[in-house]
Design an enzyme around this catalytic site. Sequence first.
Site, PDB file in Angstrom:
ATOM      1  CG  ASP A 172      -2.035  -1.179   1.336  1.00  0.00           C
ATOM      2  OD1 ASP A 172      -2.256  -1.471  -0.022  1.00  0.00           O
ATOM      3  OD2 ASP A 172      -2.541  -1.523   2.334  1.00  0.00           O
ATOM      4  CE  LYS A 188     -21.911 -23.512 -17.110  1.00  0.00           C
ATOM      5  NZ  LYS A 188     -22.728 -22.474 -16.600  1.00  0.00           N
ATOM      6  CD  GLU A 221     -17.153 -16.652 -16.012  1.00  0.00           C
ATOM      7  OE1 GLU A 221     -18.421 -16.748 -15.755  1.00  0.00           O
ATOM      8  OE2 GLU A 221     -17.065 -16.713 -17.309  1.00  0.00           O
ATOM      9  CB  CYS A 226     -25.838   5.879  14.204  1.00  0.00           C
ATOM     10  SG  CYS A 226     -26.829   5.212  15.377  1.00  0.00           S
ATOM     11  CB  CYS A 272     -30.856   1.831  16.276  1.00  0.00           C
ATOM     12  SG  CYS A 272     -29.830   3.515  16.327  1.00  0.00           S
TER      13      CYS A 272
END
Length: 707
Positions: free
Chosen positions: A62, A138, A195, A444, A457
């Site tokens: 990174d 497949k 694919e 939240c 919540c």
Amino acid sequence: MSLADENENPYLREPSTEFAPVEELAEEEAEAQADVLREAIREHDRRYYVESDPLIADRTYDALFARLQDLEDAFDLATPDSPTRRVGGEPLDAFETVEHVAPMLSIEGSGEEADVREFDERVRRELGREARYVCEPKFDGISLSVVYEEGVLERAVTRGDGREGDDVTRNARTIGSLPQRLHGDPPDFLAVRGEVYMPKDDFQAHNRERIERGEDPFANPRNATAGTIRQLDPAVVAERPLEVFFFDILEASELPETHHEALERFPEWGLRTNDRVELAECGEPRSADDTSGDTRDAIEAAIDYRDRLLEERDDLPYEIDGVVIKVDDRAGREELGRTARHDRWAYAYKFPARSEVTTVQEVAVQVGRTGRVTPVALLDPVDVGGVTVSRASLHNPAEIAEKDVNVGDTVRLTRAGDVIPYVEEVVEKGSEGHYELPDRCPVCDSAIERDGPMAFCTGGLTCRAQRRRSIEYYAGDDGLDLEGLGERSVRQLIEAGLVESVPDLYELDREELAGLEGWGETSANNVMSEIEASREPPLDEFLSALGIPHVGPATARALAAEFGTFDAVRETALEEPDALEEAGEIGDTVSETIHEFFASEGNARVVDRLLDHVSPQEAAIEEGGEELEGLTFVFTGSLSQLTRSEAQEAVEVHGGSATSSVSGNTDYLVAGESPGATKREDAEAEGVPIMGEGEFLSFLASRGVGI
């Protein structure tokens, strides 16, 4: 010199991530460093995706990637095939249709062994000899034609109709396992078939994030992949976990003699292949411990391969729905040819669909409009009643405990009507104990509180999930019915940063609306007109639109009729909540819920902002008759000739009652299209008559009530 040479490139093994500030570099130094970083990152990609043998830690990778991006941004050094193109780019207006360099045909297939043997008999008959087959999983993903010229990615095109497809090159560049520049010594021109897929674990994690954001999850990894690769914004694609396997050459300036040889060379060029590919040849022993000298032919080996993969299917990190059996030598392929629809040298031996029993991979927490917290099981996709299902409701914490459901358990699903399936029972425990709901809201971080068997919540309209649904509800049928502001439009407004809560609707800018994808001047003008016309709504519609738990259109009408103004309703709710019960059907639970809604500081801020834009009308009570006096109706599903709100109002104006749940006091359940299973079951249990919309209208007419 190859810049990816370990002796020459300092960013391959144990690289330092201590860099001089970009602003201290001369342009020539920056360009040289960027070249070396690009080659290093390409090699790291190949080692990670193709060899599965990374040289460095993710954090180091990174840092190298970020440095390259900084250099390219500061000195305008970006190249078309730079690894940084994986982070996306400017959104597209539309995809260009491109003709394939070679047909991308479908594969003939069946789930019956007899059909597979018939394929083998035809191949041997037409070739006049035994065939050697290459057997491959497949994959249940999306096919792409990927073209390289001089080793550099030129374009990537969806399969489309097999002759032409959509150019999704900019999206394909964001896929880490799809190289933008080939390694080694590839053909000058190479078109390969790959694919694109979403790994199972990443699919479940992505679905969990969607559910927690209040979005609908994808039904299965293939749908998630298809919906992603055709996004017009490459930055969206870059954020989603797509991978790719390459499995065939469509066209090339140099062709290996066999398919298996091509697959062996793919990794040398940096093209990722699947490690479950096998050769099926004649003359192999029938089993590993068979000493009889008997051998099996190639098709028997291919069938055995399919059976083994069927047993291992659930353990694979990607979805497969069968195996593909391909003639290996290219001369044989040319001789067999193709039909208008499929190549005659390949056959798909399909798996049976999974049915009803599956495994719980994760549990996501969904927060509804009223703050109700619903745990949702994320499953290995399975067929239930002809529909592919990847999630199931766990309803509430009490039911989870009762059924002892947890991640890793094998469960049986039930699907009633068109509603979301639910877990009927645990078939086999793969875990200890049952799933425990978190203490904090995943959206939240507000506290989650229990109310009997349910959980809620406590964030109210400060919770992002509740805010989004509150906007949808405010603009919906049970709210102010603002045409043009459906679920999709509201989501688009939120994603564009134009709206966060209901009051923002009244601060929208016409030009910003017109500039959104798929809108334009006409759509923007229509929506702005709808919003403008809603500034003085009827009191009952406004109360319902606020989305107060347990306050639908019927309860809102009762409140409006009793108190007359919004200020009176709000003041009563805050100071004398028990007095709310004077309004018809309202009991102590509903009155307490209304009090809590208005007492919430977050909700109060949103309501006060809303009242800066909206002035609810005083209630005008219409005196009605007594034609339906003493009768109680409950409605479920959608009605076609009138809205549910209009039907409920008609009942109440003529002396009847419209309630939200079925009880022993209910006289009739009116069921429209897609009715809820719970209300029907309750009606059947209580012996309440169920009538359709036509029967309901006829009943009203028989009582002298016109609609």
